[in-house]
Design an enzyme around this catalytic site. Structure first.
Site, PDB file in Angstrom:
ATOM      1  N   LYS A   1      15.999  20.496   2.959  1.00 42.76           N
ATOM      2  CA  LYS A   1      16.621  20.062   4.206  1.00 42.76           C
ATOM      3  C   LYS A   1      17.677  21.086   4.602  1.00 42.76           C
ATOM      4  O   LYS A   1      18.530  21.466   3.793  1.00 42.76           O
ATOM      5  CB  LYS A   1      17.245  18.689   4.014  1.00 42.76           C
ATOM      6  CG  LYS A   1      17.720  18.011   5.291  1.00 42.76           C
ATOM      7  CD  LYS A   1      18.130  16.573   5.007  1.00 42.76           C
ATOM      8  CE  LYS A   1      18.478  15.816   6.265  1.00 42.76           C
ATOM      9  NZ  LYS A   1      18.818  14.399   5.972  1.00 42.76           N
TER      10      LYS A   1
ATOM     11  N   GLU B   1      11.730   9.940   3.327  1.00 43.48           N
ATOM     12  CA  GLU B   1      12.909  10.581   2.743  1.00 43.48           C
ATOM     13  C   GLU B   1      13.560   9.633   1.732  1.00 43.48           C
ATOM     14  O   GLU B   1      13.701   8.431   1.987  1.00 43.48           O
ATOM     15  CB  GLU B   1      13.901  10.929   3.849  1.00 43.48           C
ATOM     16  CG  GLU B   1      15.172  11.612   3.353  1.00 43.48           C
ATOM     17  CD  GLU B   1      16.161  11.900   4.474  1.00 43.48           C
ATOM     18  OE1 GLU B   1      16.989  12.810   4.291  1.00 43.48           O
ATOM     19  OE2 GLU B   1      16.107  11.222   5.523  1.00 43.48           O
TER      20      GLU B   1
ATOM     21  N   CYS C   1      14.047  14.515   8.272  1.00 39.92           N
ATOM     22  CA  CYS C   1      14.923  13.647   9.068  1.00 39.92           C
ATOM     23  C   CYS C   1      15.778  14.408  10.083  1.00 39.92           C
ATOM     24  O   CYS C   1      15.281  14.837  11.124  1.00 39.92           O
ATOM     25  CB  CYS C   1      15.781  12.806   8.129  1.00 39.92           C
ATOM     26  SG  CYS C   1      16.555  11.379   8.931  1.00 39.92           S
TER      27      CYS C   1
END
Length: 507
Positions: A339, A264, A373
């Site tokens: 995300k 990321e 993440c």
């Protein structure tokens, strides 16, 4: 028969076994005519030798499974036993068949209780897998139905056997061996008085079956992953960083990897090229490079023949910033995954907003998904992906402390277990004090598997040394996932109680 005296051997039936086979069939099938004629058995052995399986004990035939090849489309539909043979009682073996048909499984009465029938069924299943055939079909007698024919229908009898309210020596055994009842067959074997002429059409599905005979179009079974535990460095130009990216893509490709994975915000050091007094402006500056990185990493995917998971980068869309990861396929196509859940830091300092959907992507090396993440800490997303056939989940991450890293790690391992998939985590390391928010980092990239006998005892396929720039490689066997889905010690996906709960999407 004492177990100490047994000396069992599994082998294929031979022509000279017929005298013993006749004795055995006459003993087991006195109610439906006893043994097949010798010419029938010899023709079976000649035309499909690997399908005729037997067990012998000290030279004596004690168990036999007879099998033919058939067309699935024909025999998965209603038929009778007579449809399997011609007027001369030759059993019709279709050499071009895409399924096998179980004719008979018989065990000598003195050898019952040793689960020899299961050995023969397992040997049939292995034959089906090795021959890349679609399924095993069988017409199963329901030999205790005559006891209940006056009080219930055949369908009701089958349901009662399935609920274990009634024991049927054949159907109960077949259900315990992963066969499913597809339909009821009427007048299947009219002379079978015990079954009143009825039978069940049973099927065992070969989940490893590959219909394509074109090797170029067949599914990859073993997938090699290469991931970069990326060292954050001070950067003078975007060209310098792209050279660093290409170096790692080249290295991973040279090991014949199917995927190259980056962390990321791996290109966040580029923010050091601008004024960082306002982090909101710095992230927009970084977003200005994203289109170029996407384009050049897509070209690398094609040039180096490796699918690339581009970690993540910010994009500016109508003055709204999103955190996005790209899948750059080696055929030149590109997909994106935004995300969904942004962290408090991303919201507060960078004013990033979350995406609104997750997808599973088809690739030439399996069905893959990406959770960036923080997203891996929300189990609903992984479950939605699992419902679409997810095999490999990529988790590019960026964490500053060990406790933050462990949140990602433990949740990634949970996703691997509950969704019966592989999970690849990939993070960055190093300190970059001159770039705001990059001053401290912690990572130990890893590849996790489900937890069952086919996988490592700790469900960790590979992991890096913490906080050290490193490449990590791991080979993933996709067939092991398919075994797990159907025959695992536990089958999480199959055993979900969808009658009382479910995960649904709103897009």
């Amino acid at each position: 028969m004492s177990p100490d005296e047994l000396h069992l051997q599994l082998r294929n039936l031979r022509k000279d076994d017929y005298p013993q086979l006749k004795v055995l069939m006459d003993k087991v099938y006195p109610d439906i005519g006893g043994a097949w004629g010798e010419h029938t058995i010899l023709k079976l052995v000649q035309e499909f030798p690997e399908g005729q399986i037997c067990l012998e004990d000290n030279g004596q035939l004690v168990g036999v499974a007879l099998t033919v090849k058939v067309k699935y489309a024909r025999f998965s539909n209603p038929h009778t036993y007579d449809d399997l043979m011609d007027a001369r009682e030759n059993i019709l073996n279709d050499r071009k068949g895409d399924a096998i048909y179980g004719l008979d499984v018989l065990i000598h009465p003195d050898y019952r209780g040793y689960r020899l029938g299961r050995r023969l069924y397992d040997a049939r299943k292995e034959l089906c897998r090795q021959s890349n055939l679609k399924a095993i079909l069988a017409g199963g007698r329901i030999v205790n139905f005559h006891k209940y024919a006056d009080e219930m229908t055949p369908g009701q009898y089958i349901e009662a056997v399935h609920r274990r309210e009634i024991y049927d020596p054949i159907l109960t055994f077949q259900l315990a061996n992963d066969f499913t009842v597809k339909r009821l067959l009427g007048k299947y074997l009219p002379e079978d008085k015990r079954s009143v002429g009825f039978a069940t059409l049973l099927e065992w599905n070969n989940f490893l079956y590959e219909p394509s005979d074109n090797i170029l179009g067949s599914r990859i079974r073993n997938v090699r992953i290469g991931a970069v535990q990326w060292q954050m460095r001070e950067i003078d130009s975007v060209e310098e960083m792209l050279r660093q990216v290409e170096y790692f893509v080249d290295a991973i490709s040279s090991y014949q990897s199917d995927f190259a994975v980056f962390p990321e915000f791996f290109n966040a050091p580029l923010m050091g090229l601008t004024d960082q007094s306002q982090q909101k402006d710095a992230i927009r500056f970084l977003a200005g490079f994203t289109e170029r990185f996407k384009r050049e990493m897509s070209q690398m995917a094609v040039s180096y023949n490796v699918n690339i998971i581009t970690g993540s980068m910010p994009i500016n869309e109508d003055d709204v910033i999103y955190n996005v990861s790209y899948l750059c396929r080696r055929d030149g196509t590109v997909e994106e995954q935004r995300k969904i859940h942004v962290t408090p830091h991303e919201k507060r300092d960078w004013v990033i907003e979350g995406g609104d959907q997750v997808r599973v992507f088809d690739t030439d090396a399996g069905k893959v998904g990406i959770l960036i993440c923080y997203d891996v800490e929300f189990p609903e997303l992984g479950r939605l992906m699992a419902d679409e056939g997810l095999e490999i989940l990529f988790v590019p991450f960026w964490t500053d402390t060990r406790n933050a890293y462990l949140r990602v790690r433990h949740c990634a391992q949970a996703r691997a277990v509950e969704n019966e998939c592989y999970v690849v985590t990939c993070g960055s390391v190093g300190n970059l004090p001159q770039v705001e928010s990059l001053d401290v980092q912690y990572a130990q990239s890893a590849v996790f598997s489900p937890s069952d006998f086919a996988f490592p005892y700790d469900a960790i396929l590979a992991e890096t040394t913490p906080n050290t720039e490193q490449l990590i490689f791991s080979d993933l066997n996709l067939d092991e996932l398919r075994y797990l889905h159907h025959e695992g010690s536990v089958t999480n996906l199959k055993d979900r109680r969808t009658d009382i709960y479910e995960v649904t999407r709103k897009w």
